[in-house]
Design an enzyme around this catalytic site. Structure first.
Site, PDB file in Angstrom:
ATOM      1  CB  SER A  45     -17.504  -4.941  15.246  1.00 48.92           C
ATOM      2  OG  SER A  45     -16.995  -3.803  14.590  1.00 48.92           O
ATOM      3  CD  GLN A 126      -8.003 -17.930  13.047  1.00 50.97           C
ATOM      4  OE1 GLN A 126      -7.158 -17.936  12.178  1.00 50.97           O
ATOM      5  NE2 GLN A 126      -8.939 -18.872  13.112  1.00 50.97           N
ATOM      6  CG  ASP A 146      -2.633 -17.575  24.165  1.00 49.76           C
ATOM      7  OD1 ASP A 146      -3.373 -17.994  25.070  1.00 49.76           O
ATOM      8  OD2 ASP A 146      -3.056 -17.321  23.020  1.00 49.76           O
ATOM      9  CB  THR A 174      -5.872 -10.952  24.131  1.00 53.97           C
ATOM     10  OG1 THR A 174      -6.252  -9.645  24.607  1.00 53.97           O
ATOM     11  CG2 THR A 174      -4.392 -11.169  24.366  1.00 53.97           C
ATOM     12  CB  ALA A 205      -3.722  -3.946  16.038  1.00 54.96           C
ATOM     13  NE  ARG A 207     -12.563  -7.633  19.870  1.00 52.39           N
ATOM     14  CZ  ARG A 207     -12.255  -7.896  18.608  1.00 52.39           C
ATOM     15  NH1 ARG A 207     -11.321  -7.176  17.998  1.00 52.39           N
ATOM     16  NH2 ARG A 207     -12.863  -8.858  17.948  1.00 52.39           N
ATOM     17  CG  ASP A 231      -6.734  -0.243  14.292  1.00 54.76           C
ATOM     18  OD1 ASP A 231      -6.954   0.708  13.509  1.00 54.76           O
ATOM     19  OD2 ASP A 231      -7.389  -1.293  14.295  1.00 54.76           O
ATOM     20  CD  GLU A 236     -12.815   1.481  18.671  1.00 54.45           C
ATOM     21  OE1 GLU A 236     -13.659   0.961  17.901  1.00 54.45           O
ATOM     22  OE2 GLU A 236     -11.646   1.093  18.746  1.00 54.45           O
ATOM     23  CG  HIS A 253     -11.666  -0.859  15.501  1.00 52.80           C
ATOM     24  ND1 HIS A 253     -12.478  -1.099  16.581  1.00 52.80           N
ATOM     25  CD2 HIS A 253     -11.265  -2.089  15.069  1.00 52.80           C
ATOM     26  CE1 HIS A 253     -12.575  -2.403  16.793  1.00 52.80           C
ATOM     27  NE2 HIS A 253     -11.851  -3.025  15.879  1.00 52.80           N
ATOM     28  N   GLY A 256      -7.966  -4.545  10.405  1.00 55.84           N
ATOM     29  CA  GLY A 256      -8.393  -5.705   9.627  1.00 55.84           C
ATOM     30  C   GLY A 256      -9.164  -5.369   8.369  1.00 55.84           C
TER      31      GLY A 256
END
Length: 379
Positions: A45, A126, A146, A174, A205, A207, A231, A236, A253, A256
């Site tokens: 990323s 997800q 959502d 999101t 956690a 964006r 997170d 950043e 961050h 995941g």
């Protein structure tokens, strides 16, 4: 074939060495000059893949070993007939387990029971879908917001404002968008923060830009009672260290960043690369996953469901270690803190998922095994 890749993609050489010659670099050091003459670009990323990077390059295929694609100009790739793949869902379970680990610490710190709280999940993609399923299996009261998700009978969907007003725990999952009917950039700003109940647990956690970090900082400074888990951060790796000092749980961050999720991401882009170049995939993914250092736990006959769940979670992932690590940034100047943030992500220690631990209990209370099973531990 020449492959340029982010050095933080796990098992890179195990997967791609038979496809071509690999040059690895830190993600922020992948430049137009570096990729000159390369055929394949594999990123995470931190690398911005756009016209500035790819103009005049010979890249035929780009893949990011991440679920998110905010850093990829897909329109440019399509316009120039460059193949593209990413890894949707590869780390979704890791992020969900991050949330569970964070809530475990918050519950312990403030001494309340999740069973008495209403849980709100914003974004049922997800990660959100996995969280909703886990929370429901735990018997919790869950609401979802959502506008893009198809309604299903066993899920309570509500508008965002209503979710904010009614929920005691709010989890944000999101994508970051600025256009369309429901942009998510600064979706949580001053008005939304003011609408939250006192004592609300806010978990970010997804964006960084989904929360207006400045508004959150001011809200906390003014005495708003929020229990905050952060997170992801705006700007950043240059984060707001005043906000860092204010939140309950802070991490760089890495929600995941489970080993299992990272390997799954590498496997997905490897398979896509083989398909693009019409090559037969020859890697057995399961054979590459190492055994976990802690494989089993046994609970006695007097353990409660809450105790068993908390002990098992911390045995696999004690989020407090990451929080302590992150707060080192408070003792650094701006330049050093920015570099340390990236270094923490690059050197993040191996973290496994809950399914890597087998748990057994002699307790006759069925709620113990039900809770552990709901969280994803094997019996």
């Amino acid at each position: 074939m020449k492959i340029i890749a982010d050095e933080n993609i796990p098992l890179l050489h195990d997967f791609f060495s038979e496809i071509g010659d690999i040059l690895t670099l830190p993600g922020r050091e992948i430049t137009a000059e570096v990729i000159e003459g390369a055929d394949v670009l594999l990123v995470r990323s931190v690398t911005q893949v756009n016209s500035n990077l790819l103009n005049n390059s010979s890249i035929n295929f780009v893949a990011t070993a991440t679920a998110g694609v905010d850093h990829i100009d897909q329109a440019y790739l399509h316009q120039h007939q460059i193949g593209f793949s990413h890894a949707p869902g590869c780390n979704a379970l890791a992020v969900a387990e991050y949330v569970l680990a964070a809530l475990d610490v918050i519950v312990e710190k403030y001494q309340f029971n999740l069973q008495d709280r209403v849980i709100g999940v914003v974004g049922k993609g997800q990660v959100g879908s996995r969280l909703v399923n886990i929370f429901q299996r735990m018997g919790l009261n869950v609401m979802v917001s959502d506008p893009f998700c198809n309604r299903v009978e066993d899920v309570t969907f509500v508008p965002l404002d209503l979710l904010i007003e009614r929920c005691d725990v709010i989890c944000l999952h999101t994508p970051l968008t600025t256009m369309g009917a429901y942009p998510t950039h600064h979706m949580i700003a001053t008005r939304q923060l003011e609408s939250m109940k006192e004592g609300t647990v806010l978990v970010s956690a997804g964006r960084g830009g989904v929360i207006d970090n400045t508004a959150l900082k001011h809200s906390l400074k003014q005495g708003k009672d929020l229990k905050v888990v952060m997170d992801v951060w705006e700007n950043e790796p240059k984060i707001d260290r005043t906000l860092l000092a204010q939140v309950d749980v802070a991490t760089p961050h890495i929600a995941g960043h489970s080993l299992d999720g990272k390997i799954a991401g590498t496997a997905l882009i490897y398979q896509a690369c083989c398909q693009f170049f019409d090559l037969p995939p020859g890697i057995n993914v399961s054979a590459l996953i190492p055994a976990a250092p802690l494989r089993a736990m046994d609970f006695g006959d007097n353990v409660t469901a809450d105790q068993a769940a908390s002990l098992a979670i911390k045995a696999v992932y004690d989020i407090r270690r990451d929080d302590i690590w992150m707060r080192q940034l408070l003792r650094m100047d701006n330049v050093a803190a920015k570099m340390a943030f990236d270094r923490m992500r690059k050197n993040y220690p191996v973290r496994r998922e809950f399914s890597s631990l087998r748990v057994r209990s002699q307790c006759s209370d069925q709620r113990v095994q039900q809770r552990l099973s709901a969280l994803g531990f094997h019996s």
